[in-house]
Structures are given as structure tokens and as C-alpha cells.
Design a protein around this motif. Sequence first.
Motif, short mmCIF file in Angstrom:
data_model
loop_
_atom_site.label_atom_id
_atom_site.label_comp_id
_atom_site.label_asym_id
_atom_site.label_seq_id
_atom_site.Cartn_x
_atom_site.Cartn_y
_atom_site.Cartn_z
N SER A 301 -13.28 -60.29 6.88
CA SER A 301 -14.42 -60.96 6.27
C SER A 301 -13.91 -61.95 5.23
CB SER A 301 -15.37 -59.96 5.59
OG SER A 301 -15.94 -59.08 6.53
N ASN A 302 -14.61 -63.07 5.10
CA ASN A 302 -14.18 -64.08 4.14
C ASN A 302 -15.37 -64.92 3.67
OD1 ASN A 302 -13.66 -65.20 7.05
ND2 ASN A 302 -13.96 -67.02 5.77
N VAL A 323 -20.24 -72.47 0.47
CA VAL A 323 -20.96 -72.59 1.74
C VAL A 323 -21.55 -71.24 2.15
CG1 VAL A 323 -20.74 -73.16 4.19
CG2 VAL A 323 -19.47 -74.49 2.48
N LEU A 324 -20.72 -70.18 2.06
CA LEU A 324 -21.17 -68.86 2.47
C LEU A 324 -20.43 -67.82 1.63
CD1 LEU A 324 -22.86 -67.16 4.46
CD2 LEU A 324 -20.90 -67.17 6.00
N ILE A 325 -21.16 -67.04 0.86
CA ILE A 325 -20.56 -66.05 -0.04
C ILE A 325 -21.15 -64.68 0.26
CG2 ILE A 325 -20.14 -65.41 -2.44
CD1 ILE A 325 -18.94 -68.11 -1.68
N GLY A 326 -20.27 -63.70 0.42
CA GLY A 326 -20.70 -62.31 0.53
C GLY A 326 -21.13 -61.86 1.91
N GLN A 328 -20.57 -60.64 5.93
CA GLN A 328 -19.60 -59.88 6.71
C GLN A 328 -19.08 -60.73 7.88
OE1 GLN A 328 -18.43 -56.58 6.13
NE2 GLN A 328 -19.34 -57.17 4.18
N GLY A 329 -17.89 -60.40 8.33
CA GLY A 329 -17.33 -61.07 9.49
C GLY A 329 -16.40 -62.21 9.13
N ARG A 330 -15.61 -62.63 10.11
CA ARG A 330 -14.67 -63.73 9.93
C ARG A 330 -15.39 -65.04 10.16
NH1 ARG A 330 -11.54 -66.78 13.48
NH2 ARG A 330 -9.68 -67.71 12.54
N ASN A 331 -15.57 -65.80 9.10
CA ASN A 331 -16.25 -67.09 9.17
C ASN A 331 -15.19 -68.19 9.20
OD1 ASN A 331 -19.15 -66.11 8.66
ND2 ASN A 331 -17.98 -65.17 7.01
N ALA A 332 -15.09 -68.90 10.32
CA ALA A 332 -14.00 -69.85 10.54
C ALA A 332 -14.52 -71.28 10.46
CB ALA A 332 -13.37 -69.61 11.91
N PRO A 333 -14.24 -71.98 9.33
CA PRO A 333 -14.76 -73.34 9.16
C PRO A 333 -13.74 -74.41 9.54
CG PRO A 333 -13.93 -72.55 7.07
CD PRO A 333 -13.64 -71.47 8.08
N PHE A 334 -14.25 -75.56 9.96
CA PHE A 334 -13.40 -76.73 10.21
C PHE A 334 -14.26 -77.97 10.09
CE2 PHE A 334 -11.27 -79.92 12.83
CZ PHE A 334 -9.98 -79.84 12.32
N VAL A 335 -13.79 -78.96 9.33
CA VAL A 335 -14.56 -80.19 9.13
C VAL A 335 -14.08 -81.27 10.08
CG1 VAL A 335 -15.34 -81.92 7.48
CG2 VAL A 335 -14.86 -79.59 6.69
N HIS A 336 -15.02 -81.86 10.81
CA HIS A 336 -14.74 -82.97 11.72
C HIS A 336 -15.69 -84.10 11.37
CE1 HIS A 336 -13.76 -85.33 15.15
NE2 HIS A 336 -14.86 -85.07 15.82
#
Length: 743
Positions: A301-302, A323-326, A328-336
Motif C-alpha cells: 500500500s502507498n 493525490v491519494l492518502i490513506g 489500501q492497495g498498490r497505487n501506481a501513478p505515471f504522468v503522461h
Amino acid sequence: MKRSLIACVIGLASGVAFGAWLPETEARPVTDNLHGEQVVDPYRWLEGDNSDPTRMGQMTDEVATWTDAQNAFTRETLDPLQGRAVVERRVRELIESGSMGTPRAYGPYTFYSKQLGAQAQPVLYVASGHGGNGNGVASGSGGTAGRVLLDPVSVDSTGLTSLDWYTPSQDGSLVAFGMSRSGDENSTLYILETETGRWLSDEIPGKTRMSGWLPDNRSFVYSRLEDINDAYSRTTAIHVVGRHWSQDPVLLRQRAVEAIYDGLGKNEDELAALATTWGPGGVPSRDGRWLAVTYWTGTSSNDVWVADLEAYQRTGKLNLVPVLIGAQGRNAPFVHGDTLYMQTYVDAPNGRVVAIDPFDPTLESWTDVVPHSRDAILQGYSFARGILAARYLDDASTKIELFKMDGSPIGPLELPGIGTASLNAAMDRTTAYLRYESFNEPDSIYAVDLATPTAPARLWDRVDIPFDGSTLEVRRVKYSSKDGTEVGMFIVHPKGMELNGENPTILYGYGGFNIAMDPFFSTTYVPWFEAGGVLAVANLRGGGERGLEWHQAGQLDRKQNVFDDFIAAGEYLVNSGYTKPEKLGIMGGSNGGLLTGAAVTQRPDLFAAVYVGVPLLDMLRFEKFLMARFWVPEYGSAENEEQFKFIKAYSPYQNVEPGTRYPATYITAGENDTRVHPMHARKMAALMQASTSADPEADPILLKVDRDSGHGGGKPLHLRVRDTTDTLMFFMWQLGVLDSESR
């Protein structure tokens, strides 16, 4: 022919000639008072020098002498097993047939790693154009053959130095890469020129990892440890080629948690907990405008932030926007471009990909690009030119769905079969490389064009394994765990095998950290199949096979579910006629070593042979060593009274019972392991040797602590051959593939 040869030679093998002697280990009890309970540790001295257990290299001379004696006992037990020479030759033949990494395209170049023949380590190759293949042969699309760009053996003739990672610049003109020695994973970062192969003067120490090159192709974002012996000293910085790393401006520092979470109202205890996770990391956008920042709050989780790098370049201040705090789960960001894409579990237990405005990242502004699926688990996503590729796990097999950047569906990408696939795509082209494997099909690389996803994939390269996978049968079964939960399992065996309860069987599992046990091909098991053996791979709770909830069902106070699932898998194999306890072995490494360690202490009657690789075993003290405190969100901590109760109930080291007839057990560790301290293996081996009522010659407790390896990665070919042969011979001996006199 190979199958009959191995089966014949092993079948004729006579008894093991024991010249081995079992080292005696002095017990020196240390008593801890944990929440009012007295806990005795008889072998605390085998941890070594505990003046600072978070640092490496703490082995006393006394522990070293004891380790040498244990290693000698193991060698004198395994080396004389008759049939070993035949198995070792076969293992070498299989491993020398090669391995390869998935190609990556950057600018006018294609990069790939490959290990062929007797090469000690994988070699990095580069091809001009995109048609060359790993065999160095043009593959029909105008590409040219690859040339050697970096051979680790040219740097270190011992073969102990390995290439840990590499990342070319966006135009492919430069390659940043990390190298380490003896498997310690403490990568030093270097840079070379693609055209000339010349190494530049840049050298950055500190367990480095690349985050991404910036568009000038002369600078990049990376992370490193400020103190190589301090797992909590990670920083993220910007490097410019030619500048000394000490001058690199630091963007993020793990211990600066208060600054990252400023204004969120975290109390001191919450901040202290965050400071012991993997911490922050940042990935720059391709155009260099944005930095997508994650901060790990658990093992899977992140939290997510976004920062304007252009504003940072002007002001010298990195302004982090949450962007997202607290969640559950792996939140995978990428900016395009000016869109933040993110894989998230928010309102999606199986995962989805959303598009977010980085100027206004509030939840209300999110829009779905890849919607939530009730039937499949979203494992990851990647970009090609104008295309988003989503990789799903559907009943433990891969499927890939393609979407336009606005979320409009394109359709599925045709895969070679039912197995495990991954995709290496690039944002400036639609061509990509697909990697595919299954239990009965070796790794294959295909060239695909995502703009025409229904067109047949073109085989780019395949390692020529001297084994016919069509001789194997692969079954997918379901069974009930102790609490009635349905669990999936793969069973692989030679075709025509009779379910008579007499088949030697290895049961493999992991069950943790949201990691899925997908179908895989491994040369390790080929001699096992050729000798008539069965391989079973269970998809236990704690893994990622069924999404976030499946992982959470095997964490913390629910960890016993994982062991119950594994034990139930063994019972299924026995009750279904595949095998019997006398011919059933179990195998696992790392978290899987904890799994097999727990299984052998909870059900020693169910198994005849147990492999416990680079394991966590003393769970009352695990977080005190190296980087293991990062895993407290997965297991809990004995420092917490409530968590102490459920941890002690399953911790393998605390549940060894004197006078128990334990099956033969083979425990391994790496002296240079920077993840799991070898003290776990040392203490467990000593305690089991002192406690078992079994014959130490027929059912020994073996320990091998490798002085030239770490957690497993980076091993040179000769050590891989030795270790694979050792493991196979252990199981063949104990599970009756050798004749009965060998027991």
C-alpha cells in the motif's frame, strides 16, 4: 532419451555413503520478557554481533567457524549421493542453454540481456534497429544483429559481479546501469555510451536504483542509500552526467516524513510508523514536467503525490500536492503529458486505471480509463504511442487488453497460449516486445504491433532448451482449505502418470506481499520431471492471485490462513492419489521459506522432505535485522502485545518441539543477503538438529550458508549449477527417486 537416462541412472543408485558428522551446537539460553511472558532463545549467539543488527557484516569468528562446520556437514551429506554426477551434467546442460531478458527499444536501438553457454553472468547486448534477435541474427524486418555492450565478467573475472539493472536514456545514446558483487544487491551506478561502449566517469554508490531519464538525455532521477548499511536512509535525487553525485540535489529523503506529510495531521506515532516503511520514491514524466511521488505505507500500500519539476527547477522547492492518502492497495501513478494516470484499488477491489488532472487531483476529478473488472485482477499497465495496455490475471493466467488513451476499448492482444505474459512497450512507437512462458513452454520473446493486436505475434527469440515440454501435462485444480475457502493449484507431471499415491511430488508456495504465483517455466524442474516427479504450485492467500482482499486474507492476524492453505494443498495431493506423505516434499524461499518453516513445525507428519530457502523464521525478532522492519505491515511486530500473540503462535523458531520426528530439512541462506539476515537459518538449523528424534543420517537437518551470495540474485553460473543440483539431489534422495537403500 534424456528422461530414460536420468531415471535409469538414479534408479540404480546405491545407498548414500555417509562420512558426514553432525556438528554439535552449544545452547546458551537468553530469556526475554515479552508482554509478561518469558521467551527463551537457546541460540541467540548464532545471530552474531548484535551491537547494531540493522547493519551488515556482523558475523563473529565463532559463528563463522560454526557455519563452516555446518557447510561441511551438508557437503559431506549431499556430494556422495550416487547419481549426482548425471544430474549435475543435465542441470549444467539445461542452464547453459541460456536465459534472456525482454528487449527494450530506445531511440534507434534495441537493448536486451542474455546468457548463453558457459557465460558466468547475463551479458547486455544492443542492436541498431528493432529487428535483430537474441541469437544475433536479423529476423526479417530489416534489423541488425546485436553486439555485446557490457559483459560483467570483463569487469570481474570471478563471475561474482552481476548486472542488477540497466536503463537507457530516452534517445538510447547513454545507458545507466547498476552492478553489485556476491549477490548483496548494493548496486553502484555507472553510465556508458551506447555507440562506443565507453564508460563515463560517473560512479554513484549506495544501493542505487533508476527512476527515469529526463528529456535532455543528460540527466535523470534516481534513488540511493546515503548509508549503505542503513536501509532507512533512502533518498531520491537528480543527477546530471559529469557532475559528482555528492552535488546532486535531493528531492526526497526517507527520514523527512514530517515535511512530506506536513499539514495532514499525522501524530508522532503515525509518523514513526511511516518512517519504517520503504519510504518515498519519484518517477519523472517523459517530458520532465512532473514527478509522480509514492510513499509506501505498507508492503503493498502507498500514498501518492504529484510535484511540478519545472517549478522546482525555478524555485529550488519541491511542492508536493497530495493525490491519494490513506488508501489500501498498490497505487501506481505515471504522468503522461498533463495527465496523471494511476492504477488504484479505490472503489475497485480488482484494480482500475484512472486519469487525473495534476492541477486538480481531487477524487471527484478522476475518470476511468481502464474500468474495474469483476472477473480478472489488474496486475499492471504500460503505454505505447496512443495506446494503454492493461495486463490482467484471469484464474492465474495472463490476458492483455488494449485501450485508447481516453479509455475507448481496442480489444485483446492475441497471446501465444494460456500462460504468463508481460509487455515491454515504448511511448514513441506502437511496436513492442511480448514475453511469454508457461509450465511446459520455455520463455519466448515475440515482436508485436499493438496497432494491429489481432495479427499473429512474430517470434523474436526463444532459448533452445533441450527438453520437450509437450511430454508434460498441466492441470488446474481447486481444493478446500481448513476454513472452507476455495484455493487454486497447478499440478504439472509427465503425461500418462498413474494416480497411485506413489509419485514423488514437490509442493511449492509463497503466499505473501500480494505476489501471484503465475505459470512459469524453470529448467530447475526438468530433471525432476524426467525422473517421473510431480510439481504442484499452490495459489495461497496472501498472494495476488485474486486481488487486494486475497492478499489481506493472508496478512497480520490472518497469516495462519496461508499455512492452512498450504497444508490443505498437501492433503489434497495425498487424498487425490498423486502421492503419499513419504513421497511429498515442500519448497519455498524468502517469505516462502517462512511458509515451509511453519509447515514443517505444524505438520511434520505430512511431509518427507522440506526445503527452506533464505527464510524468515524467528518472527519475534525479524524486524530487528537489516531491512526487515519494512515488512511489519505484512507480519506485525512482537513489540505490539496483540500482534505478539498471533506471531508467536506460528513463528517457526518458537514452535520447534523437542522429541518430534521432523522430516529431512534443507535450510539455505546467503551471507551477503541484505534482505533476510542469515541468523534465521543458523538458529533454526541448530534448534531442529537438537530437537528432532529422527535418524540424523536418514533424515538430516542440513544447513548451507553461501559465503558468495545474497538473497538469490546475481549468482554466477557455476553456483547456480551447484545449488540446483543440491536441491534436486536432496529431494530425489528423500522422496524415493533414489532406491530404497539410499534412505
